[in-house]
Design an enzyme around this catalytic site. Structure first.
Site, PDB file in Angstrom:
ATOM      1  N   LYS A 176     -14.024  34.482  15.581  1.00  0.00           N
ATOM      2  CA  LYS A 176     -14.855  33.339  15.977  1.00  0.00           C
ATOM      3  C   LYS A 176     -14.930  32.439  14.746  1.00  0.00           C
ATOM      4  O   LYS A 176     -16.006  32.138  14.197  1.00  0.00           O
ATOM      5  CB  LYS A 176     -16.240  33.866  16.421  1.00  0.00           C
ATOM      6  CG  LYS A 176     -17.140  32.828  17.040  1.00  0.00           C
ATOM      7  CD  LYS A 176     -16.728  32.432  18.446  1.00  0.00           C
ATOM      8  CE  LYS A 176     -17.659  31.346  18.978  1.00  0.00           C
ATOM      9  NZ  LYS A 176     -17.155  30.695  20.194  1.00  0.00           N
ATOM     10  N   ASP A 219     -14.028  34.008  22.673  1.00  0.00           N
ATOM     11  CA  ASP A 219     -14.419  33.576  24.024  1.00  0.00           C
ATOM     12  C   ASP A 219     -13.171  33.247  24.853  1.00  0.00           C
ATOM     13  O   ASP A 219     -13.080  33.589  26.031  1.00  0.00           O
ATOM     14  CB  ASP A 219     -15.400  32.397  23.985  1.00  0.00           C
ATOM     15  CG  ASP A 219     -15.121  31.411  22.863  1.00  0.00           C
ATOM     16  OD1 ASP A 219     -14.222  31.686  22.041  1.00  0.00           O
ATOM     17  OD2 ASP A 219     -15.769  30.353  22.813  1.00  0.00           O
ATOM     18  N   ASP A 229     -13.265  47.286  26.578  1.00  0.00           N
ATOM     19  CA  ASP A 229     -13.793  47.691  27.885  1.00  0.00           C
ATOM     20  C   ASP A 229     -13.301  46.739  28.966  1.00  0.00           C
ATOM     21  O   ASP A 229     -12.961  47.174  30.070  1.00  0.00           O
ATOM     22  CB  ASP A 229     -15.326  47.718  27.872  1.00  0.00           C
ATOM     23  CG  ASP A 229     -15.853  49.077  27.429  1.00  0.00           C
ATOM     24  OD1 ASP A 229     -15.024  49.906  26.989  1.00  0.00           O
ATOM     25  OD2 ASP A 229     -17.066  49.314  27.496  1.00  0.00           O
TER      26      ASP A 229
END
Ligand code: NAD
Length: 377
Positions: free
Chosen positions: A195, A227, A255
């Site tokens: 990020k 993102d 995940d």
């Protein structure tokens, strides 16, 4: 050559699925001329019952004396098992955290591979899936937000909580090297996720990864904001080979990536340190709901064994042979209950087997290959 493997069978389905992975490794040994010597190590609930602790110093010493550790799973039903009435530091999971820390396992690898035969378990549309996808998420495991200083206190009359995200260049460098080394054995592409438009730690991450990348001229490096990566994983998962990222981003993205592959019983994982040593385990838990019934899917543990062959022992051909045997069994319609087709119509071409039978059928399909094939299927 002889390899010493520490084996943590653990609790619940652990012993059942580890037994099958050992059978497969023994067959690999027979076919390729290696010896695997196993040392049983107590950890988790079974260790609490036998020693009063989830992991003893003796067990850590056994793990350290091994070339690699193969693990099933630990823990029990968290609502009903007496292990969860103990203080947190004496519960089964405390053993695993202690082991990871004692062995300095800083790089976590989670492959997300979609088998053609199990496409219907993938929640993505057919045109997105295409021929399937095959990626590995390399997650930094011992630094970042989960290990930084944290405090909750009253500030100016308001209850305030603070967590700290810290990385030094060495922590980034060592996991980045791991990511590039793995990409070299695969399709030679690293997507480093950060990020960097907001966080200083991400800007350092990006510059160190760039620097490490210069030593791997045959590996393509790209950077992606976290993102965007979360979106790309469901929009176009085929673009990824190795995703390299820090602890919290990796926790969430791995995940997400595993969800799009389907069953938890298929997902292997590895945690590595800066030697060849690694801890290899399925991504799922001890599944107390099906323990002892002989129906658990052993494939994730068998594939964790293949990762051990590849990353700790540098036995790439042997790892390919295990992965191909698993693919072959799936191609022939062999399924444990968790990967049975959901639609009635799809069940005619498959046969349901139990844990031990699945292990035996994979063993029968281990063959000797003379050259390494790029991932097919
Ligand atoms: P779980 O992964 O054990 O089970 C979730 C669901 O997936 C269950 O329905 C289970 O039957 C199914 N499942 C899991 N592995 C399977 C397999 N190989 N084949 C077929 N089905 C499978 O998660 P949970 O129920 O939340 O946790 C149970 C225990 O496992 C808890 O004590 C938890 O702390 C522990 N746990 C351990 C590890 C580990 O050992 N690394 C990881 C996760 C959870």
């Amino acid at each position: 050559m002889e390899y010493r493997i520490g084996v943590i069978s653990g609790d619940g389905i652990g012993p059942e699925i580890v037994r099958e992975a050992k059978k497969v490794l023994d067959q690999v040994g027979k076919v390729y001329g290696h010896t695997f010597a196993y040392d049983e190590i107590l950890m988790g609930g079974i260790s609490i019952d036998k020693t009063g602790e989830p992991l003893t110093d003796g067990a850590i010493a056994q793990a350290k004396a091994s070339d690699a550790v193969l693990m099933g799973s630990i823990g029990g039903n968290t609502s009903t098992s007496p292990w969860y009435k103990l203080p947190p530091e004496l519960r089964p999971e405390a053993g695993l955290l202690k082991l990871r820390k004692s062995l300095g396992l800083f790089a976590n690898l989670r492959p997300a591979y979609l088998y053609n035969e199990l496409k219907e378990a993938c929640p993505l549309r057919d045109e997105i899936i295409g021929d399937g996808f095959d990626m590995v998420i390399v997650r930094e495991l011992t630094g970042g937000l989960y290990f930084g200083k944290r405090v909750t206190e009253e500030r100016g009359g308001l209850k305030t909580a603070e967590d700290t995200l810290t990385y030094n260049e060495e922590e980034i460098r060592r996991v980045a090297k791991r990511g590039f080394d793995i990409a070299k054995k695969r399709r030679k592409k690293v997507t480093s996720v950060d990020k960097a438009n907001v966080l200083d730690s991400s800007r350092l991450w990006r510059s160190v990864v760039e620097e490490v990348g210069k030593d791997y001229p045959d590996v393509t490096l790209e950077h992606m904001l976290v993102d965007n990566c979360a979106m790309q994983l469901v929009k176009d998962p085929r673009q990824f080979d190795v995703i390299l990222t820090e602890n919290m981003f990796g926790d969430i993205l791995s995940d997400e990536a595993s969800m799009v592959t389907g069953s938890i019983g298929m997902l292997s994982s590895a945690s590595l340190n800066d030697t060849k040593f690694g801890l290899y385990e399925p991504s799922g838990g001890s599944a107390p709901d099906i323990a002892g019934k002989g129906i658990a899917n052993p494939i994730a543990t068998i594939l964790s064994g293949a990762m051990m062959l590849r990353y700790s022992f540098d036995l790439d051909r042997e790892a390919d042979a295990v992965e191909e045997a698993v693919r072959q069994a799936l191609r022939e319609g062999i399924r444990t209950i968790d990967i049975m087709p959901q639609q009635e119509g799809g069940r005619e071409s498959v046969v349901q087997v139990g844990t031990a039978e699945m292990g035996d059928l994979i063993v029968q399909r281990i063959q000797k290959y003379e050259c390494v094939t790029e991932s097919e299927g």
